[in-house]
Scaffold this active site. Structure first.
Site, PDB file in Angstrom:
ATOM      1  N   ASP A 149    -108.728  77.210  10.924  1.00 53.11           N
ATOM      2  CA  ASP A 149    -108.726  76.701   9.571  1.00 53.11           C
ATOM      3  C   ASP A 149    -110.211  76.209   9.261  1.00 53.11           C
ATOM      4  O   ASP A 149    -111.101  75.879  10.025  1.00 53.11           O
ATOM      5  CB  ASP A 149    -107.713  75.631   9.386  1.00 53.11           C
ATOM      6  CG  ASP A 149    -108.071  74.278  10.215  1.00 53.11           C
ATOM      7  OD1 ASP A 149    -108.702  73.341   9.554  1.00 53.11           O
ATOM      8  OD2 ASP A 149    -108.138  74.383  11.337  1.00 53.11           O
ATOM      9  N   SER A 150    -110.393  76.694   8.088  1.00 55.65           N
ATOM     10  CA  SER A 150    -111.756  76.143   7.386  1.00 55.65           C
ATOM     11  C   SER A 150    -113.048  76.757   8.286  1.00 55.65           C
ATOM     12  O   SER A 150    -113.268  77.978   8.469  1.00 55.65           O
ATOM     13  CB  SER A 150    -111.929  74.646   7.067  1.00 55.65           C
ATOM     14  OG  SER A 150    -112.848  74.279   6.437  1.00 55.65           O
TER      15      SER A 150
END
Length: 311
Positions: A149-150
């Protein structure tokens, strides 16, 4: 500017306010040590514990500290790279998320504790991600799914690009990834003041990560700038609608498809960057997490449940 009071529902706003109690809007104006301290406190506050049957053990892979999550009879392995702007986070910050991925998908999960900036600027995190992934693939033969994520989504895409002809990659799942999109157009401008992540914060994290001399179009730091997207594994990418990074996942999927690959883009309406921690309290986030884990499980099985549509 978007009307976030209309786009974001009450449950999600409650999650945003809870997050801000621990990680205030001015966090990036503090020292890196303070940022890490408040981020760690936030992660502890949102930790959901482990699902029944999941165990975890810390071990090094490729010389990189990692945490391995096992459930019964895992037949595939997920390598997970945590978010945090390459500045904060570690094995504890996404601990329960990885445990739930393990329980829900039936896959072994190995979380990678890559080095952080500014002490270790690019390509340190990328180098660690590559080394750990190669070692995990050697230790656990069989299908390999990369996920993150991210900032971790950035690393997953960069590792996939570097190892696509080398490792048995069954797929990659990217959650609100930052992939090096143009900060002067699209969602970077329309959602420049979004809750949870602003354009200014994206630029801050990008600057603090880069070593002097690293080009903006270095594909190891910005996967959208790769010379070719051919040969990448099946890709599922999730964007939060209210996020300056929203266009990165969409653009990446389009580039993969343009060169003959399989890619599916999901725009999660009314959600914000960093939403995974709200999966136990917010219906929209719970539904998104179900889609994320379903994508991981499908890729691990060698399935593609999305048809052949263009993102």
């Amino acid at each position: 500017m978007p009307d976030y009071n209309q786009l974001i529902d009450a449950e999600t706003w409650a999650f945003i306010r809870d997050t801000e109690r621990y990680y205030p809007a001015d966090a990036t104006e503090r020292s890196v040590a303070e940022q890490r301290a408040v981020y760690d406190r936030m992660c502890r506050a949102f930790h959901n514990g482990y699902p029944p049957g999941v165990t975890a053990e810390d071990a090094a892979f490729g010389g990189v500290p990692c945490r391995r999550y096992d459930g019964p009879e895992a037949v595939a392995t997920v390598v997970y790279y945590h978010g945090g702007g390459f500045v904060v986070g570690g094995l504890d910050s996404h601990d329960d998320i990885c445990a739930e991925i393990c329980a829900t998908t039936g896959c072994r999960v190995v979380a990678v504790d890559y080095r952080l900036a500014p002490e270790h600027r690019h390509p340190a995190a990328y180098d660690d991600a590559i080394a750990a992934t190669r070692a995990v693939a050697a230790a656990f033969p069989g299908p390999l799914v990369l996920a993150g994520d991210s900032a971790g989504g950035n690393l997953a895409a960069a590792v996939a690009q570097a190892t696509k002809a080398e490792l048995p990659l069954a797929g990659q799942v990217l959650v609100y990834p930052g992939l090096g999109g143009d900060p002067d157009r699209g969602s970077y401008l329309s959602h420049a003041e979004a809750p949870m992540l602003t354009r200014a914060e994206v630029l801050y994290y990008g600057q603090i990560r880069r070593a002097e001399g690293v080009a903006e179009d270095d594909e190891t730091a910005a996967p959208l700038w790769a010379a070719s997207f051919a040969g990448l594994p099946p890709t599922v990418a999730f964007s939060a609608e209210c996020d300056p990074l929203a266009d990165d996942a969409r653009a990446y999927c389009a580039l993969v498809e343009a060169e003959g690959g399989r890619a599916h883009w999901v725009l999660e309406k009314g959600l914000v960057h960093g939403y995974l921690r709200g999966r136990s309290t917010v219906s929209r986030i719970r539904d998104s997490f179900t889609r994320i884990t379903a994508a991981i499980a499908a890729l691990a099985r060698g399935d593609w449940p999305y048809g052949e549509e263009t993102p």
